[in-house]
Write an enzyme that holds these catalytic residues in place. Structure first.
Site, PDB file in Angstrom:
ATOM      1  N   CYS A 201      -1.356   0.667   7.442  1.00 50.24           N
ATOM      2  CA  CYS A 201      -2.949   0.709   7.512  1.00 50.24           C
ATOM      3  C   CYS A 201      -3.293  -0.926   6.662  1.00 50.24           C
ATOM      4  O   CYS A 201      -3.274  -1.865   7.219  1.00 50.24           O
ATOM      5  CB  CYS A 201      -3.753   1.562   6.929  1.00 50.24           C
ATOM      6  SG  CYS A 201      -3.433   2.977   8.308  1.00 50.24           S
ATOM      7  N   ARG A 202      -3.298  -0.493   5.337  1.00 49.65           N
ATOM      8  CA  ARG A 202      -3.874  -1.825   4.477  1.00 49.65           C
ATOM      9  C   ARG A 202      -3.078  -3.042   4.248  1.00 49.65           C
ATOM     10  O   ARG A 202      -3.497  -4.023   4.466  1.00 49.65           O
ATOM     11  CB  ARG A 202      -4.533  -1.148   3.332  1.00 49.65           C
ATOM     12  CG  ARG A 202      -5.388  -0.237   3.292  1.00 49.65           C
ATOM     13  CD  ARG A 202      -5.346   0.655   2.128  1.00 49.65           C
ATOM     14  NE  ARG A 202      -4.512   1.501   1.767  1.00 49.65           N
ATOM     15  CZ  ARG A 202      -4.236   2.007   0.634  1.00 49.65           C
ATOM     16  NH1 ARG A 202      -5.032   1.971  -0.242  1.00 49.65           N
ATOM     17  NH2 ARG A 202      -3.018   2.907   0.507  1.00 49.65           N
ATOM     18  N   SER A 203      -1.624  -2.536   4.033  1.00 51.34           N
ATOM     19  CA  SER A 203      -0.975  -3.731   3.603  1.00 51.34           C
ATOM     20  C   SER A 203      -0.638  -4.764   4.867  1.00 51.34           C
ATOM     21  O   SER A 203      -0.498  -6.115   4.737  1.00 51.34           O
ATOM     22  CB  SER A 203       0.228  -3.494   2.786  1.00 51.34           C
ATOM     23  OG  SER A 203       1.020  -2.658   3.391  1.00 51.34           O
TER      24      SER A 203
ATOM     25  N   ASP B 223      -8.355   3.943   1.369  1.00 47.45           N
ATOM     26  CA  ASP B 223      -7.500   4.104   2.239  1.00 47.45           C
ATOM     27  C   ASP B 223      -7.757   4.587   3.502  1.00 47.45           C
ATOM     28  O   ASP B 223      -8.376   5.885   3.729  1.00 47.45           O
ATOM     29  CB  ASP B 223      -6.265   5.214   1.672  1.00 47.45           C
ATOM     30  CG  ASP B 223      -4.904   4.941   2.523  1.00 47.45           C
ATOM     31  OD1 ASP B 223      -4.938   4.694   3.665  1.00 47.45           O
ATOM     32  OD2 ASP B 223      -3.791   5.553   1.906  1.00 47.45           O
TER      33      ASP B 223
ATOM     34  N   CYS C 165       0.957  -1.216  -0.062  1.00 45.06           N
ATOM     35  CA  CYS C 165      -0.056  -0.008  -0.016  1.00 45.06           C
ATOM     36  C   CYS C 165       0.893   1.291   0.105  1.00 45.06           C
ATOM     37  O   CYS C 165       1.905   1.118  -0.285  1.00 45.06           O
ATOM     38  CB  CYS C 165      -1.038  -0.020   1.350  1.00 45.06           C
ATOM     39  SG  CYS C 165      -0.306  -0.020   2.858  1.00 45.06           S
TER      40      CYS C 165
ATOM     41  N   ASN D 252       2.450   1.309   4.302  1.00 42.03           N
ATOM     42  CA  ASN D 252       2.594   0.032   4.949  1.00 42.03           C
ATOM     43  C   ASN D 252       2.258   0.144   6.654  1.00 42.03           C
ATOM     44  O   ASN D 252       2.996  -0.550   7.262  1.00 42.03           O
ATOM     45  CB  ASN D 252       4.057  -0.152   5.146  1.00 42.03           C
ATOM     46  CG  ASN D 252       4.494  -1.642   5.414  1.00 42.03           C
ATOM     47  OD1 ASN D 252       5.451  -2.170   5.672  1.00 42.03           O
ATOM     48  ND2 ASN D 252       3.422  -2.630   5.156  1.00 42.03           N
TER      49      ASN D 252
HETATM   50  P1  4NP Z   1      -1.740   2.780   4.457  1.00 39.57           P
HETATM   51  O1  4NP Z   1      -2.359   4.254   4.805  1.00 39.57           O
HETATM   52  O2  4NP Z   1      -1.301   2.902   2.613  1.00 39.57           O
HETATM   53  O3  4NP Z   1      -2.952   2.001   4.133  1.00 39.57           O
HETATM   54  O4  4NP Z   1      -0.639   2.443   4.946  1.00 39.57           O
HETATM   55  C1  4NP Z   1      -1.570   5.367   4.886  1.00 39.57           C
HETATM   56  C2  4NP Z   1      -0.529   5.531   6.030  1.00 39.57           C
HETATM   57  C3  4NP Z   1      -0.103   6.786   6.001  1.00 39.57           C
HETATM   58  C4  4NP Z   1      -0.036   7.695   4.742  1.00 39.57           C
HETATM   59  C5  4NP Z   1      -0.846   7.364   3.832  1.00 39.57           C
HETATM   60  C6  4NP Z   1      -1.458   6.274   3.806  1.00 39.57           C
HETATM   61  N1  4NP Z   1       0.569   9.069   5.041  1.00 39.57           N
HETATM   62  O5  4NP Z   1       0.236   9.712   4.243  1.00 39.57           O
HETATM   63  O6  4NP Z   1       1.435   9.190   5.923  1.00 39.57           O
END
Ligand code: 4NP
Length: 145
Positions: free
Chosen positions: A13-15, A117, A8, A11
């Site tokens: 939340c989703r992955s 997301d 994702c 790294n």
């Molecule tokens: P992820 O979510 O891609 O599912 O881990 C996010 C976590 C952090 C950020 C964006 C998306 N960020 O912009 O810091």
């Protein structure tokens, strides 16, 4: 042994959730697979998954607390057989990163769909619903090959 990487943006939340859900479901199905997760950006490298995602996953019986964020590398795209992107933007970033000789197959985790997301939507349960659905589909497919 097939090697599968979930990717994702951050790294956190989703992955990592996909890694844990898929590991749990594939173990239950008796599949022996190597799994990991990574982010396309390096902003959260070394951090555990995001607190609200750890909490939402824990309510469903998945422990994300020991995972630590890392950024996807060129080497990953040779070391893993299958790389699953959570959304189209992640998939495009992976495709741009992949060297011509990269052997990994790059795919969207949900086939034609995306896992929105939760960092932005704040809906961690909706993300987990989709992640569980994708893991079940993937386990069913890998179990027949
Ligand atoms: P992820 O979510 O891609 O599912 O881990 C996010 C976590 C952090 C950020 C964006 C998306 N960020 O912009 O810091």
């Amino acid at each position: 042994m097939q090697r599968i990487l979930f990717v994702c943006l951050g790294n956190i939340c989703r992955s990592p959730a996909a890694e844990a859900v898929f590991a749990s479901r594939s173990r239950a199905a008796g599949l022996a697979l190597a799994t990991d997760s990574a982010g396309t950006i390096g902003w959260h490298v070394g951090e555990p998954p995001y607190g609200p995602m750890i909490a939402a996953a824990a309510r469903r019986g998945y422990d994300l607390s020991a995972l630590r964020a890392r950024q996807v590398t060129l080497a990953d795209l040779a070391a893993f057989d299958l790389v699953f992107a959570m959304d189209r933007s992640n998939l495009a970033d992976l495709a741009a990163l992949r060297p011509a000789a990269g052997t990994a197959e790059l795919r969207l985790y949900l086939g034609q769909g995306e896992v929105p997301d939760p960092w932005y939507t704040r809906d961690f349960d909706a993300a987990l619903d989709l992640i569980e659905e994708g893991a079940d589909r993937l386990v069913a497919r890998l179990g027949t090959t």
